[in-house]
Enzyme design. Structure first.
Site, PDB file in Angstrom:
ATOM      1  N   ASP A  49       0.836  -1.201   0.000  1.00 50.19           N
ATOM      2  CA  ASP A  49       0.000   0.000   0.000  1.00 50.19           C
ATOM      3  C   ASP A  49       0.874   1.255   0.000  1.00 50.19           C
ATOM      4  OD1 ASP A  49       0.882  -0.178   2.604  1.00 50.19           O
ATOM      5  OD2 ASP A  49      -1.086   0.104   3.525  1.00 50.19           O
ATOM      6  N   SER A  50       2.193   1.083   0.073  1.00 50.46           N
ATOM      7  CA  SER A  50       3.120   2.204  -0.156  1.00 50.46           C
ATOM      8  C   SER A  50       2.890   2.813  -1.530  1.00 50.46           C
ATOM      9  CB  SER A  50       4.570   1.732  -0.006  1.00 50.46           C
ATOM     10  OG  SER A  50       4.794   0.547  -0.745  1.00 50.46           O
ATOM     11  N   ASP A  88      -1.113  -6.190  -0.203  1.00 51.34           N
ATOM     12  CA  ASP A  88      -1.491  -5.532   1.054  1.00 51.34           C
ATOM     13  C   ASP A  88      -2.991  -5.316   1.134  1.00 51.34           C
ATOM     14  OD1 ASP A  88       0.570  -5.050   2.836  1.00 51.34           O
ATOM     15  OD2 ASP A  88       1.195  -3.187   1.880  1.00 51.34           O
ATOM     16  N   LYS A 118      -1.294  -9.420   2.938  1.00 53.58           N
ATOM     17  CA  LYS A 118      -0.559  -8.951   4.112  1.00 53.58           C
ATOM     18  C   LYS A 118      -1.440  -7.950   4.843  1.00 53.58           C
ATOM     19  CE  LYS A 118       3.142  -6.011   3.914  1.00 53.58           C
ATOM     20  NZ  LYS A 118       2.616  -4.842   4.657  1.00 53.58           N
ATOM     21  N   GLU A 120      -1.618  -5.453   8.661  1.00 56.14           N
ATOM     22  CA  GLU A 120      -0.835  -4.885   9.756  1.00 56.14           C
ATOM     23  C   GLU A 120      -1.498  -5.152  11.106  1.00 56.14           C
ATOM     24  OE1 GLU A 120      -0.053  -0.727   8.981  1.00 56.14           O
ATOM     25  OE2 GLU A 120       0.822  -1.156   7.011  1.00 56.14           O
ATOM     26  N   GLU A 186       9.002  -4.257  10.807  1.00 53.98           N
ATOM     27  CA  GLU A 186       9.421  -2.951  10.295  1.00 53.98           C
ATOM     28  C   GLU A 186       9.921  -2.063  11.422  1.00 53.98           C
ATOM     29  OE1 GLU A 186       6.836  -1.020   7.469  1.00 53.98           O
ATOM     30  OE2 GLU A 186       7.967   0.862   7.594  1.00 53.98           O
TER      31      GLU A 186
HETATM   32  O1  KIV Z   1       3.492  -1.185   1.677  1.00 53.99           O
HETATM   33  C1  KIV Z   1       4.678  -1.505   1.778  1.00 53.99           C
HETATM   34  O2  KIV Z   1       5.487  -1.144   0.940  1.00 53.99           O
HETATM   35  C2  KIV Z   1       5.065  -2.338   2.923  1.00 53.99           C
HETATM   36  C3  KIV Z   1       6.498  -2.588   3.268  1.00 53.99           C
HETATM   37  C4  KIV Z   1       6.686  -3.751   4.150  1.00 53.99           C
HETATM   38  C5  KIV Z   1       7.528  -2.555   2.278  1.00 53.99           C
HETATM   39  O3  KIV Z   1       4.222  -2.793   3.591  1.00 53.99           O
END
Ligand code: KIV
Length: 279
Positions: A49-50, A88, A118, A120, A186
């Protein structure tokens, strides 16, 4: 097995089985051409999600939507054959509870072909991770600095210093026990990352953590020098392509203004087009 010798993309269980072995290599990707460049070299590619910050100019990842993730996920999938794709879950697509998380994780996987999602969070997300895994959705967890929570964490600070260490360790145990196949650590101190890596049975993927993790990940635009708004200490610039790209754009602008581009080799000027002919 080295990345170039791989014949087919690993799945979540292949990644889990790499615990304690050759370090896992991973980068983020958001587009087909970039995914193609990393396919031979990465074990898994994260549609992070970056993307909101590095490609869409958002000031954090909080504004990233399901639709953005799906669009970029589909683009990345077209560029991958050998590397696994993980995607993400964006902010607010899973935090309400397991049912919301399942609905959105299933949509992400079905519409992009990702092999895992993924999300968080540690202890507070364990129930959701267990729910997803039991229903066929492999989950990579993400603990330590969780950028979707910057407003409650007070910014992009190192997590797990001093007496916070036990909290991050408890998060690692919680996500591993819930069935996550790996966990991103992280921005946590090296000693803590090493302690977690030794303590849990799933691979740890470090970003600002420790070379002792079971793998590493970086945001591709950071390591190539395309994203220059800020550079976290944990980023190593393997190339400085941003200034190179800007110079190329400046050269183009100069040549257009001087009418030296296009030159003879770029034009089709040998005969005047007749009516109905194609250029
Ligand atoms: O969104 C992202 O880029 C991440 C990192 C772990 C690289 O979650």
């Amino acid at each position: 097995m080295s990345a170039t010798a791989r014949k087919k993309a690993p799945n979540a269980e292949d990644i889990r089985a790499r615990k304690g072995g050759e370090p896992l290599v991973s980068l983020t990707a958001y587009t087909t051409p970039m995914a193609q460049l990393m396919d031979d070299h990465c074990d898994f590619v994260l549609v992070g999600d970056s993307v909101g910050m590095v490609l869409h100019g958002l000031s954090s990842t909080l504004g990233v939507t399901m639709e953005m993730m799906i669009l970029h996920g589909q683009a990345v999938a077209r560029g991958l054959q050998k590397a696994m794709m993980v995607i993400d879950m964006p902010f607010a697509s899973y935090e309400e509870g397991p049912a919301q998380a399942f609905r959105n994780a299933a949509r992400l996987m079905a519409q992009t072909g990702a092999g895992a999602v993924k999300l968080e969070g540690g202890v507070e997300m364990a129930e959701t991770i267990r729910f997803l895994v039991k229903r066929g959705i492999p989950v990579m967890a993400h603990i330590g600095l969780t950028p979707q929570s910057i407003n409650t964490l007070g910014g992009y600070k190192v997590q797990g210093r001093d007496d916070q260490a036990e909290t991050v360790l408890a998060d690692a145990h919680a996500v591993a026990d819930a069935g996550a196949f790996s966990v991103v650590l992280e921005k946590v101190p090296q000693v803590l990352a090493d302690r977690i890596t030794a303590a849990i049975a799933i691979p740890t993927i470090g970003i600002g953590a420790s070379a002792g993790c079971d793998g590493q990940i970086l945001v591709v635009d950071d390591m190539l020098g395309f994203f220059t708004a800020f550079k976290p200490k944990f980023v190593k610039r393997y190339a400085d392509l941003g200034p190179l790209a800007e110079q190329a754009i400046a050269d183009y602008a100069t040549e257009v203004r001087a009418r030296s581009f296009p030159a003879e080799e770029h034009i089709f000027a040998d005969q005047a087009p007749t009516e109905g002919s194609k250029a």
